[in-house]
Design a protein around this motif. Structure first.
Motif, PDB file in Angstrom:
ATOM      1  N   UNK A  14      22.024  34.738  -0.072  1.00  0.00           N
ATOM      2  CA  UNK A  14      22.171  35.445   1.304  1.00  0.00           C
ATOM      3  C   UNK A  14      23.005  34.914   2.096  1.00  0.00           C
ATOM      4  N   UNK A  15      23.072  33.396   2.090  1.00  0.00           N
ATOM      5  CA  UNK A  15      24.078  32.755   2.781  1.00  0.00           C
ATOM      6  C   UNK A  15      25.238  33.098   2.249  1.00  0.00           C
ATOM      7  N   UNK A  16      25.650  33.263   1.059  1.00  0.00           N
ATOM      8  CA  UNK A  16      26.921  33.656   0.533  1.00  0.00           C
ATOM      9  C   UNK A  16      27.422  35.033   0.831  1.00  0.00           C
ATOM     10  N   UNK A  17      26.295  36.016   1.276  1.00  0.00           N
ATOM     11  CA  UNK A  17      26.666  37.507   1.581  1.00  0.00           C
ATOM     12  C   UNK A  17      27.059  37.232   2.968  1.00  0.00           C
ATOM     13  N   UNK A  18      26.358  36.254   3.785  1.00  0.00           N
ATOM     14  CA  UNK A  18      26.692  36.533   5.177  1.00  0.00           C
ATOM     15  C   UNK A  18      28.004  35.991   5.392  1.00  0.00           C
ATOM     16  N   UNK A  19      28.397  34.868   4.652  1.00  0.00           N
ATOM     17  CA  UNK A  19      30.030  34.233   4.912  1.00  0.00           C
ATOM     18  C   UNK A  19      31.084  35.233   4.324  1.00  0.00           C
ATOM     19  N   UNK A  20      30.617  35.826   2.998  1.00  0.00           N
ATOM     20  CA  UNK A  20      32.020  36.535   2.070  1.00  0.00           C
ATOM     21  C   UNK A  20      31.958  37.880   2.724  1.00  0.00           C
ATOM     22  N   UNK A  21      30.641  38.509   2.952  1.00  0.00           N
ATOM     23  CA  UNK A  21      30.482  39.930   3.321  1.00  0.00           C
ATOM     24  C   UNK A  21      30.184  40.775   1.981  1.00  0.00           C
ATOM     25  N   UNK A  22      30.163  40.300   0.930  1.00  0.00           N
ATOM     26  CA  UNK A  22      29.783  40.786  -0.220  1.00  0.00           C
ATOM     27  C   UNK A  22      29.690  39.843  -1.377  1.00  0.00           C
ATOM     28  N   UNK A  23      28.832  40.166  -2.656  1.00  0.00           N
ATOM     29  CA  UNK A  23      28.666  39.280  -3.579  1.00  0.00           C
ATOM     30  C   UNK A  23      28.716  40.161  -4.740  1.00  0.00           C
ATOM     31  N   UNK A  24      29.138  39.590  -5.845  1.00  0.00           N
ATOM     32  CA  UNK A  24      29.197  40.343  -7.217  1.00  0.00           C
ATOM     33  C   UNK A  24      28.154  39.665  -8.229  1.00  0.00           C
ATOM     34  N   UNK A  25      27.515  40.227  -8.814  1.00  0.00           N
ATOM     35  CA  UNK A  25      26.717  39.933 -10.184  1.00  0.00           C
ATOM     36  C   UNK A  25      27.320  39.063 -10.973  1.00  0.00           C
ATOM     37  N   UNK A  26      28.639  39.222 -11.301  1.00  0.00           N
ATOM     38  CA  UNK A  26      29.323  38.358 -12.486  1.00  0.00           C
ATOM     39  C   UNK A  26      29.487  37.145 -11.724  1.00  0.00           C
ATOM     40  N   UNK A  43      18.866  40.552  -6.531  1.00  0.00           N
ATOM     41  CA  UNK A  43      19.506  41.484  -5.664  1.00  0.00           C
ATOM     42  C   UNK A  43      18.347  42.512  -5.310  1.00  0.00           C
ATOM     43  N   UNK A  44      17.578  42.867  -6.452  1.00  0.00           N
ATOM     44  CA  UNK A  44      16.432  43.888  -6.355  1.00  0.00           C
ATOM     45  C   UNK A  44      15.606  43.171  -5.426  1.00  0.00           C
ATOM     46  N   UNK A  48      14.497  44.837  -1.675  1.00  0.00           N
ATOM     47  CA  UNK A  48      13.112  45.308  -1.344  1.00  0.00           C
ATOM     48  C   UNK A  48      12.566  44.597   0.056  1.00  0.00           C
ATOM     49  N   UNK A  49      13.139  43.334   0.057  1.00  0.00           N
ATOM     50  CA  UNK A  49      12.596  42.745   1.467  1.00  0.00           C
ATOM     51  C   UNK A  49      13.451  42.897   2.537  1.00  0.00           C
ATOM     52  N   UNK A  50      14.439  43.956   2.447  1.00  0.00           N
ATOM     53  CA  UNK A  50      15.389  44.338   3.565  1.00  0.00           C
ATOM     54  C   UNK A  50      16.366  43.333   3.967  1.00  0.00           C
ATOM     55  N   UNK A  51      16.849  42.589   2.778  1.00  0.00           N
ATOM     56  CA  UNK A  51      18.008  41.638   3.232  1.00  0.00           C
ATOM     57  C   UNK A  51      19.115  41.904   2.817  1.00  0.00           C
ATOM     58  N   UNK A  52      19.406  42.971   2.132  1.00  0.00           N
ATOM     59  CA  UNK A  52      20.627  43.257   1.793  1.00  0.00           C
ATOM     60  C   UNK A  52      20.751  45.001   1.001  1.00  0.00           C
ATOM     61  N   UNK A  53      21.881  45.214   0.850  1.00  0.00           N
ATOM     62  CA  UNK A  53      21.903  46.657   0.034  1.00  0.00           C
ATOM     63  C   UNK A  53      22.695  46.212  -1.090  1.00  0.00           C
ATOM     64  N   UNK A  54      22.027  46.839  -2.223  1.00  0.00           N
ATOM     65  CA  UNK A  54      22.940  46.946  -3.621  1.00  0.00           C
ATOM     66  C   UNK A  54      23.959  47.805  -3.678  1.00  0.00           C
ATOM     67  N   UNK A  55      25.122  47.453  -4.193  1.00  0.00           N
ATOM     68  CA  UNK A  55      25.900  48.399  -4.807  1.00  0.00           C
ATOM     69  C   UNK A  55      26.463  48.128  -6.310  1.00  0.00           C
ATOM     70  N   UNK A  56      27.272  48.807  -6.831  1.00  0.00           N
ATOM     71  CA  UNK A  56      27.622  48.776  -8.185  1.00  0.00           C
ATOM     72  C   UNK A  56      28.328  47.485  -8.316  1.00  0.00           C
ATOM     73  N   UNK A  57      27.795  46.753  -9.127  1.00  0.00           N
ATOM     74  CA  UNK A  57      28.348  45.168  -9.425  1.00  0.00           C
ATOM     75  C   UNK A  57      28.018  44.203  -8.396  1.00  0.00           C
ATOM     76  N   UNK A  58      27.138  44.540  -7.357  1.00  0.00           N
ATOM     77  CA  UNK A  58      26.870  43.425  -6.396  1.00  0.00           C
ATOM     78  C   UNK A  58      25.941  43.716  -5.318  1.00  0.00           C
TER      79      UNK A  58
END
Length: 253
Positions: A14-26, A43-44, A48-58
């Protein structure tokens, strides 16, 4: 990996997502030296907890209109009510937490309780309980899934509950009828009654704006309710009216 490490990893995501704007699974799999399957599970769970949205690869952050609550006061009310409810729970208590957004606010305040046994009919609450580091013993009612209340209901759930006895029940309400008790839009009230019957103390958690709201379906009469926890928006005259029914009223601040 321990639950503690799982929580730390998810906090980092979550911290990385807030800083970078996106994260990747890899990249996350490399960062934590774990499998991509594990990261996808993280990520799932966070989605489910309402903290992000998954997209292909991240994953990407939630849109701003979703993240920002429409009524911040309600969120603070639930938080205060949840904290006040947790203060009534002692170590080694056996408790029931009914499904609902207000009752779920109780869970995060249970991490310092030892030896808890917790029964719930909510998958969402069960999932949050399972993440607690103090690892309370978790029991599920089972039964028939009701999409309206997002909980298990029905005869199977009732029979499971009747096999136990509990110190406390924490339950919400759609409305509070000052004369009658708790009311609900849901016609499936059988399980609520069983929950109340198997608990020594019944504690209702409800925001003050719902007190005085009359809904046709009576759920629990005042005779079955020990304590009502609400926020400090409850008018003094309504507090006195409820206390006259023999109910302890706690206005959380």
């Amino acid at each position: 990996m321990s639950k503690r490490n799982t929580q730390q990893r998810r906090h980092y995501i979550i911290s990385e997502l807030n800083d970078a704007g996106e994260v990747s699974v890899e990249s996350l799999a490399r960062r934590f030296e774990t499998s991509e399957v594990t990261i996808r599970k993280d990520l799932a769970a966070l989605e489910k907890s309402g903290l992000l949205l998954r997209r292909y690869g991240g994953a990407v952050p939630l849109p701003r209109e979703i993240v920002e609550p429409q009524n911040q006061k309600v969120s603070k009310q639930k938080e205060c009510i949840g904290k006040a409810a947790a203060s009534l729970i002692k170590d080694h208590y056996r408790i029931v937490i009914d499904s609902g957004r207000t009752t779920s606010a109780l869970v995060e305040h249970l991490s310092d309780k030892r030896g808890l046994v917790v029964m719930t009919n909510s998958l969402a609450i069960a999932s949050r309980l399972n993440e607690l580091e103090n690892e309370p013993t978790l029991l599920m009612t089972g039964g028939t899934w009701d999409p309206t209340s997002e909980s298990f209901q029905g005869q199977v759930a009732e029979q499971v509950l009747k096999s136990y006895d509990f110190d406390q029940l924490f339950i919400g309400a759609d409305g509070i009828d000052i004369e009658r008790g708790t009311t609900t839009f849901n016609e499936l009230i059988g399980l609520s009654k069983v929950m109340a019957n198997v608990a020594r103390d019944v504690i209702v958690m409800v925001e003050s704006e719902k007190i005085g709201r009359r809904i046709p379906n009576l759920e629990l009469p005042w005779q079955q309710i020990h304590t009502l926890i609400t926020d400090n928006g409850l008018p003094a005259n309504l507090k006195q009216d409820i206390e006259s029914k023999g109910v302890i009223v706690i206005c959380a601040d």
